[in-house]
Design a protein around this motif. Structure first.
Motif, PDB file in Angstrom:
ATOM      1  N   MET A  13      12.944 -18.879   6.385  1.00  0.00           N
ATOM      2  CA  MET A  13      12.409 -17.772   5.601  1.00  0.00           C
ATOM      3  C   MET A  13      11.803 -16.662   6.450  1.00  0.00           C
ATOM      4  O   MET A  13      11.369 -15.637   5.918  1.00  0.00           O
ATOM      5  CB  MET A  13      11.344 -18.281   4.614  1.00  0.00           C
ATOM      6  N   GLY A  14      11.759 -16.835   7.775  1.00  0.00           N
ATOM      7  CA  GLY A  14      11.144 -15.827   8.623  1.00  0.00           C
ATOM      8  C   GLY A  14       9.628 -15.901   8.542  1.00  0.00           C
ATOM      9  O   GLY A  14       9.069 -16.872   8.031  1.00  0.00           O
ATOM     10  N   HIS A  15       8.946 -14.860   9.038  1.00  0.00           N
ATOM     11  CA  HIS A  15       7.480 -14.914   9.024  1.00  0.00           C
ATOM     12  C   HIS A  15       6.871 -13.677   8.375  1.00  0.00           C
ATOM     13  O   HIS A  15       5.794 -13.215   8.760  1.00  0.00           O
ATOM     14  CB  HIS A  15       6.935 -15.080  10.452  1.00  0.00           C
ATOM     15  N   GLY A  16       7.552 -13.144   7.351  1.00  0.00           N
ATOM     16  CA  GLY A  16       7.044 -11.957   6.676  1.00  0.00           C
ATOM     17  C   GLY A  16       6.718 -12.201   5.215  1.00  0.00           C
ATOM     18  O   GLY A  16       6.415 -13.321   4.802  1.00  0.00           O
ATOM     19  N   TYR A  17       6.816 -11.147   4.427  1.00  0.00           N
ATOM     20  CA  TYR A  17       6.471 -11.228   3.005  1.00  0.00           C
ATOM     21  C   TYR A  17       7.349 -12.210   2.243  1.00  0.00           C
ATOM     22  O   TYR A  17       6.905 -12.847   1.275  1.00  0.00           O
ATOM     23  CB  TYR A  17       6.528  -9.833   2.359  1.00  0.00           C
TER      24      TYR A  17
ATOM     25  N   GLU B  22      -1.002   2.923   0.672  1.00  0.00           N
ATOM     26  CA  GLU B  22      -1.978   3.990   0.453  1.00  0.00           C
ATOM     27  C   GLU B  22      -3.340   3.409   0.063  1.00  0.00           C
ATOM     28  O   GLU B  22      -4.382   3.863   0.549  1.00  0.00           O
ATOM     29  CB  GLU B  22      -1.468   4.941  -0.635  1.00  0.00           C
ATOM     30  N   LYS B  23      -3.324   2.422  -0.800  1.00  0.00           N
ATOM     31  CA  LYS B  23      -4.580   1.787  -1.212  1.00  0.00           C
ATOM     32  C   LYS B  23      -5.211   1.029  -0.054  1.00  0.00           C
ATOM     33  O   LYS B  23      -6.438   1.033   0.112  1.00  0.00           O
ATOM     34  CB  LYS B  23      -4.323   0.834  -2.383  1.00  0.00           C
ATOM     35  N   ALA B  24      -4.367   0.381   0.746  1.00  0.00           N
ATOM     36  CA  ALA B  24      -4.877  -0.436   1.849  1.00  0.00           C
ATOM     37  C   ALA B  24      -5.576   0.406   2.919  1.00  0.00           C
ATOM     38  O   ALA B  24      -6.621   0.017   3.451  1.00  0.00           O
ATOM     39  CB  ALA B  24      -3.736  -1.230   2.479  1.00  0.00           C
ATOM     40  N   ILE B  25      -5.005   1.584   3.236  1.00  0.00           N
ATOM     41  CA  ILE B  25      -5.587   2.392   4.309  1.00  0.00           C
ATOM     42  C   ILE B  25      -6.864   3.102   3.869  1.00  0.00           C
ATOM     43  O   ILE B  25      -7.525   3.744   4.684  1.00  0.00           O
ATOM     44  CB  ILE B  25      -4.569   3.411   4.879  1.00  0.00           C
ATOM     45  N   LYS B  26      -7.220   2.981   2.616  1.00  0.00           N
ATOM     46  CA  LYS B  26      -8.522   3.480   2.180  1.00  0.00           C
ATOM     47  C   LYS B  26      -9.629   2.511   2.574  1.00  0.00           C
ATOM     48  O   LYS B  26     -10.806   2.862   2.613  1.00  0.00           O
ATOM     49  CB  LYS B  26      -8.528   3.692   0.663  1.00  0.00           C
ATOM     50  N   LYS B  27      -9.234   1.284   2.890  1.00  0.00           N
ATOM     51  CA  LYS B  27     -10.194   0.252   3.293  1.00  0.00           C
ATOM     52  C   LYS B  27     -10.359   0.217   4.817  1.00  0.00           C
ATOM     53  O   LYS B  27     -11.478   0.191   5.327  1.00  0.00           O
ATOM     54  CB  LYS B  27      -9.738  -1.114   2.791  1.00  0.00           C
ATOM     55  N   VAL B  28      -9.235   0.184   5.510  1.00  0.00           N
ATOM     56  CA  VAL B  28      -9.238   0.215   6.977  1.00  0.00           C
ATOM     57  C   VAL B  28      -8.052   1.066   7.425  1.00  0.00           C
ATOM     58  O   VAL B  28      -7.095   1.246   6.678  1.00  0.00           O
ATOM     59  CB  VAL B  28      -9.134  -1.207   7.593  1.00  0.00           C
ATOM     60  N   PRO B  29      -8.087   1.611   8.658  1.00  0.00           N
ATOM     61  CA  PRO B  29      -7.017   2.505   9.128  1.00  0.00           C
ATOM     62  C   PRO B  29      -5.622   1.883   9.062  1.00  0.00           C
ATOM     63  O   PRO B  29      -5.459   0.659   9.086  1.00  0.00           O
ATOM     64  CB  PRO B  29      -7.426   2.798  10.576  1.00  0.00           C
ATOM     65  N   ALA B  30      -4.621   2.752   8.991  1.00  0.00           N
ATOM     66  CA  ALA B  30      -3.226   2.326   8.849  1.00  0.00           C
ATOM     67  C   ALA B  30      -2.791   1.388   9.966  1.00  0.00           C
ATOM     68  O   ALA B  30      -1.948   0.509   9.754  1.00  0.00           O
ATOM     69  CB  ALA B  30      -2.317   3.546   8.806  1.00  0.00           C
TER      70      ALA B  30
ATOM     71  N   TYR C  76      -4.113  -1.073  11.166  1.00  0.00           N
ATOM     72  CA  TYR C  76      -4.399  -2.470  10.838  1.00  0.00           C
ATOM     73  C   TYR C  76      -3.256  -3.084  10.037  1.00  0.00           C
ATOM     74  O   TYR C  76      -3.003  -4.288  10.125  1.00  0.00           O
ATOM     75  CB  TYR C  76      -5.701  -2.565  10.037  1.00  0.00           C
ATOM     76  N   TRP C  77      -2.578  -2.251   9.272  1.00  0.00           N
ATOM     77  CA  TRP C  77      -1.551  -2.724   8.348  1.00  0.00           C
ATOM     78  C   TRP C  77      -0.125  -2.555   8.868  1.00  0.00           C
ATOM     79  O   TRP C  77       0.752  -3.381   8.588  1.00  0.00           O
ATOM     80  CB  TRP C  77      -1.668  -1.981   7.018  1.00  0.00           C
ATOM     81  N   ILE C  78       0.126  -1.467   9.599  1.00  0.00           N
ATOM     82  CA  ILE C  78       1.469  -1.159  10.112  1.00  0.00           C
ATOM     83  C   ILE C  78       1.342  -0.909  11.608  1.00  0.00           C
ATOM     84  O   ILE C  78       0.764   0.083  12.028  1.00  0.00           O
ATOM     85  CB  ILE C  78       2.059   0.094   9.431  1.00  0.00           C
ATOM     86  N   TRP C  79       1.878  -1.766  12.426  1.00  0.00           N
ATOM     87  CA  TRP C  79       1.552  -1.695  13.851  1.00  0.00           C
ATOM     88  C   TRP C  79       2.323  -0.622  14.616  1.00  0.00           C
ATOM     89  O   TRP C  79       1.875  -0.144  15.649  1.00  0.00           O
ATOM     90  CB  TRP C  79       1.750  -3.053  14.508  1.00  0.00           C
ATOM     91  N   ASP C  80       3.508  -0.219  14.125  1.00  0.00           N
ATOM     92  CA  ASP C  80       4.310   0.766  14.854  1.00  0.00           C
ATOM     93  C   ASP C  80       4.768   1.928  13.970  1.00  0.00           C
ATOM     94  O   ASP C  80       5.634   2.698  14.351  1.00  0.00           O
ATOM     95  CB  ASP C  80       5.528   0.103  15.492  1.00  0.00           C
ATOM     96  N   GLY C  81       4.199   2.034  12.798  1.00  0.00           N
ATOM     97  CA  GLY C  81       4.596   3.073  11.863  1.00  0.00           C
ATOM     98  C   GLY C  81       5.618   2.613  10.848  1.00  0.00           C
ATOM     99  O   GLY C  81       5.798   3.242   9.800  1.00  0.00           O
TER     100      GLY C  81
ATOM    101  N   PHE D  50      -0.540  -7.030   6.048  1.00  0.00           N
ATOM    102  CA  PHE D  50       0.201  -6.201   5.093  1.00  0.00           C
ATOM    103  C   PHE D  50       1.369  -6.956   4.490  1.00  0.00           C
ATOM    104  O   PHE D  50       1.721  -6.716   3.320  1.00  0.00           O
ATOM    105  CB  PHE D  50       0.681  -4.900   5.729  1.00  0.00           C
ATOM    106  N   HIS D  51       1.971  -7.866   5.241  1.00  0.00           N
ATOM    107  CA  HIS D  51       3.012  -8.706   4.645  1.00  0.00           C
ATOM    108  C   HIS D  51       2.437  -9.478   3.454  1.00  0.00           C
ATOM    109  O   HIS D  51       3.116  -9.667   2.436  1.00  0.00           O
ATOM    110  CB  HIS D  51       3.570  -9.690   5.681  1.00  0.00           C
ATOM    111  N   THR D  52       1.190  -9.910   3.580  1.00  0.00           N
ATOM    112  CA  THR D  52       0.540 -10.626   2.478  1.00  0.00           C
ATOM    113  C   THR D  52       0.343  -9.715   1.274  1.00  0.00           C
ATOM    114  O   THR D  52       0.593 -10.103   0.129  1.00  0.00           O
ATOM    115  CB  THR D  52      -0.808 -11.203   2.923  1.00  0.00           C
ATOM    116  N   LEU D  53      -0.090  -8.474   1.515  1.00  0.00           N
ATOM    117  CA  LEU D  53      -0.247  -7.521   0.415  1.00  0.00           C
ATOM    118  C   LEU D  53       1.104  -7.239  -0.245  1.00  0.00           C
ATOM    119  O   LEU D  53       1.183  -7.091  -1.463  1.00  0.00           O
ATOM    120  CB  LEU D  53      -0.864  -6.219   0.917  1.00  0.00           C
ATOM    121  N   MET D  54       2.143  -7.140   0.565  1.00  0.00           N
ATOM    122  CA  MET D  54       3.487  -6.925   0.027  1.00  0.00           C
ATOM    123  C   MET D  54       3.896  -8.081  -0.887  1.00  0.00           C
ATOM    124  O   MET D  54       4.447  -7.875  -1.975  1.00  0.00           O
ATOM    125  CB  MET D  54       4.498  -6.775   1.168  1.00  0.00           C
TER     126      MET D  54
END
Length: 260
Positions: free
Chosen positions: A66-70, A213-221, A223-228, A235-239
């Protein structure tokens, strides 16, 4: 100083156009499919690029398939909490894939698996091909035509199949900081096409840009997306949570299920 202010503004508002996309008319509860977990084992197929691939194993080793993502998070949660139904989860994402790649392998890697649910997350590599002017790049009309064909072909095989269309996303992080406006525009265009198709064919729509968009209101982007482009573990968990919430509007037994 002015440049920093400009960049901060872009980071805060870049995904606003995607966040504004309305979901209610697409995810109408009245169109829920009566899949009852007590009497039907479902096959879920996940299709897409590297974000779906998640560095999955290419053998039958169940520890890595299953890989290691969402996708892993979705399969592990539903699989554990509804274990008596023995739902089947298949990850067929391939790193680097575009909509053209999915079209070429759709029969073998999707339809031949007899899925009850097909989830698609694609588009960011089409954006990259377009921006980098690769020979394989296609325009938005071609993107829509190819995506539409996947939907139509799937519905022909099984009209009751639940299709889950996921919106691509990008963030002003890493290499994407300097050319973010270009990437965001192209990504938004692809997302709008997917939203249009979701509404037209009454599929599930998963608004990952809105989650970001909601996530980066809590902490900077960062933290959620490492390379853009690629998500971090959080973030995989939020997904995964958003995916389950969206799909629950079409599949009865997931209604009210909080998942991860």
């Amino acid at each position: 100083m002015a440049e920093n202010t400009r960049r901060n503004f872009i980071k805060k508002s870049a995904l606003a156009s995607l966040m504004a996309m309305s979901l209610p008319e697409v995810l109408s509860a009245s169109n829920t499919v009566a899949f009852n977990s007590e009497n039907k084992s479902l096959t879920f197929v996940f299709q897409g690029d590297s974000i779906t691939d998640g560095n999955r194993g290419r053998t039958k080793d169940p520890n890595h398939i299953m890989g290691h993502g969402y996708v892993y998070s979705i399969a592990s949660s539903i699989g554990a909490d509804f274990c008596k139904d023995k739902h089947h989860f298949i990850n067929k994402g391939i790193s680097g894939n575009t909509i053209s790649d999915l079209e070429k392998r759709w029969q073998h890697d999707a339809l031949d698996l007899n899925p009850d649910v097909i989830s698609i997350l694609v588009g960011i590599n089409d954006v990259a091909s377009e921006i980098e002017k690769k020979p394989s790049a296609i325009n938005n009309l071609e993107f829509e035509s190819k995506y539409r064909k996947l939907i139509v072909d799937s519905k022909k095989v099984n009209p009751a199949m639940v299709l889950v269309l996921c919106l691509p996303f990008v963030a002003a992080v890493g290499k994407r900081q300097n050319d973010f406006e270009i990437w965001n525009k192209a990504t938004t265009e692809k997302a709008m096409i997917i939203q249009k198709l979701a509404k037209e064919y009454d599929t599930v729509l998963v608004n990952f840009p809105q989650v970001l968009e909601k996530a980066i209101k809590k902490v900077p982007a960062e933290y959620w997306i490492w390379d853009g482009i690629h998500p971090t573990v959080p973030f995989h968990t939020l997904m995964a949570r958003e995916w389950i919430a969206a799909v629950s509007k079409k599949i009865h037994f997931l209604k009210g299920y909080s998942g991860i």
